[in-house]
Design a protein around this motif. Structure first.
Motif, PDB file in Angstrom:
ATOM      1  N   HIS A  29      -5.012 -10.004 -12.964  1.00  0.00           N
ATOM      2  CA  HIS A  29      -4.873  -9.610 -14.396  1.00  0.00           C
ATOM      3  C   HIS A  29      -5.753  -8.421 -14.839  1.00  0.00           C
TER       4      HIS A  29
ATOM      5  N   ASP B 197      -0.964 -10.498 -17.759  1.00  0.00           N
ATOM      6  CA  ASP B 197      -0.596 -11.668 -17.060  1.00  0.00           C
ATOM      7  C   ASP B 197       0.818 -11.600 -16.203  1.00  0.00           C
TER       8      ASP B 197
ATOM      9  N   ALA C 226      -0.323 -10.107 -12.820  1.00  0.00           N
ATOM     10  CA  ALA C 226      -1.227 -10.847 -11.943  1.00  0.00           C
ATOM     11  C   ALA C 226      -0.056 -11.660 -11.115  1.00  0.00           C
TER      12      ALA C 226
END
Length: 437
Positions: free
Chosen positions: A275, A359, A362
């Protein structure tokens, strides 16, 4: 003044931390799970009663703080006390620039004394009552004094620039000030990790070298060269967990709180790092600073348009008749606070967008949907978070998507790529919002 302007102009930058001390022996980090089904969904846990009480009282303190930030400078302004501070500053400072510098120091010292009981309760007593702080009173006092000293120095620089622009061109000073904020913020992002953060925290290399190697390998996959990972001793101050990226060009670094390393497993830590790497690769620092410029431009123009009308109407009570008079500092602060309330929803929305994109990055880079979800669960539990906050919190306070939304995203988003590999500067931003009022 420094906190108001910098918070207004750079709502995306991480706040100052706390002074670090000698590291205590830490327990082993939770071992990595041998086999994890990353497609298994993660349930959003119900918040504890303590977490909900912390959230509700925090909203009350937030509302009080917003009103107080307007009321205090307004009282100093309308009582004519600002003009008296100006007179004392002129006697001490002699020159025009000296008067501005001395005024800012006197103003911030006065307001710090007035606000000390509130700061003590919210920053020390309350956090201890909820089990979120490890600080001693002496440590808190030292941190508070350092924070005041750093912000005073920054505020003096800002005020000198603002009043120089006001004298140079009273009609377009707001434009020059907003333009000057761009290099100022770039410099701040570069300098803060090197000279400011070490005043408050003890940074060092990671103790777990195998995990550090895994993080650096992940950075290579993300296209980040020469990444530096730091472990910071935050357990001396807090029980909350967090991680963030900070810096720019040669000062960029990834920082993990030691509290996070104690409570998260290896796969969860790697998701957190992915992230943070997403902020680098997606070039968020440049975007954030230029958005800050736009917000600053609009806010200062708002100040410019209203300040002259208020001075014309209340010059007798203010004790000055020109915005170029340094006694106008509380007037500028009042109007900036009003502008912050109006403009912060847009700034917060963009910040949430960036966090959501990190996010997504990630998951695309690691495929660790389940580990990402369990990491957010631990963040909620350790930080006494509310996974589904109300609309006021979301609009005015939330620089990150809610924990519930982030867990839902981990459950529903499916990996679409092996991860972008376009290295760029990263934006300083924590994984989660630390506990605050």
């Amino acid at each position: 003044m420094a906190k108001v302007f910098l918070g207004f102009a750079a709502v995306f930058l991480v706040g100052l931390g706390a002074v670090g001390t000698a590291r205590s022996e830490e327990p082993p980090r939770p071992a990595a799970v041998a086999a994890v089904d990353e497609s298994e969904p993660v349930a959003v846990p119900e918040p504890s009663e303590k977490a909900m009480t912390f959230y509700r009282t925090g909203m009350g303190f937030w509302a009080f703080n917003r009103l107080w930030a307007i009321a205090l400078p307004a009282v100093i302004l309308f009582s004519g006390f600002s003009a008296r501070i100006r007179n004392l500053a002129a006697w001490i400072g002699r020159s025009r620039s000296g008067t501005v510098a001395v005024y800012v120091v006197l103003y911030l010292f006065l307001t710090a004394l007035i606000e000390l009981p509130f700061d003590y309760y919210q920053g020390f007593v309350r956090l201890h009552a909820y089990g979120l702080s490890n600080q001693t009173l002496a440590k808190w006092a030292q941190d508070h004094a350092l924070d005041l000293a750093v912000n005073t120095g920054v505020a003096v620089l800002i005020a000198l620039g603002a009043y120089a622009f006001l004298r140079f061109d009273p009609r377009r000073w707001w434009l020059y000030m907003a333009l000057a904020s761009i290099p100022f913020l770039f410099l701040g992002v570069f300098v803060k990790p090197l000279w400011i953060d070490p005043l408050f925290n003890d940074f060092g290399p990671m103790h777990d070298k195998a995990l550090e190697r895994s993080i650096l390998d992940l950075a290579d996959r993300a296209g980040i060269a020469s990444g530096r990972v730091f472990e910071v001793d935050k357990s001396v101050d807090t029980k909350a967990v967090n991680a963030y990226v900070t810096g720019f060009l040669g000062s960029k670094r990834i920082v993990l709180w030691d509290t996070l390393l104690k409570r998260l497993g290896e796969r969860e830590v790697l998701f957190v790092m992915a992230h943070e790497m997403g902020h680098y690769v997606l070039g968020h620092v440049v975007r954030s600073i230029f958005l800050s410029f736009a917000v600053t431009l609009v806010g200062l123009y708002f100040v410019h348009r209203l300040a002259h009308r208020l001075i014309e109407r209340h010059r007798g009570r203010f004790g000055f008749d020109d915005l170029r008079d340094v006694a106008s500092v509380p007037l500028i602060l009042v109007l900036l606070q009003v502008a912050v309330l109006g403009l912060s929803p847009a700034a917060m929305a963009y910040s949430r967008y960036q966090e959501h994109e990190a996010d997504r990055f990630a998951i695309d880079l690691t495929g660790m949907n389940h580990s990402g979800g369990t990491a957010f669960v631990k963040l909620q539990q350790e930080n006494l978070g509310n996974p589904r906050p109300g609309w006021v919190y979301k609009i005015f306070r939330a620089s990150h998507p809610s924990i519930g939304d982030r867990i839902d995203f981990c459950n529903n988003h499916r990996r679409t790529t092996d991860g972008p590999a376009t290295p760029d500067a990263g934006r300083p931003g924590p994984l989660a919002e630390p506990p605050h009022d």
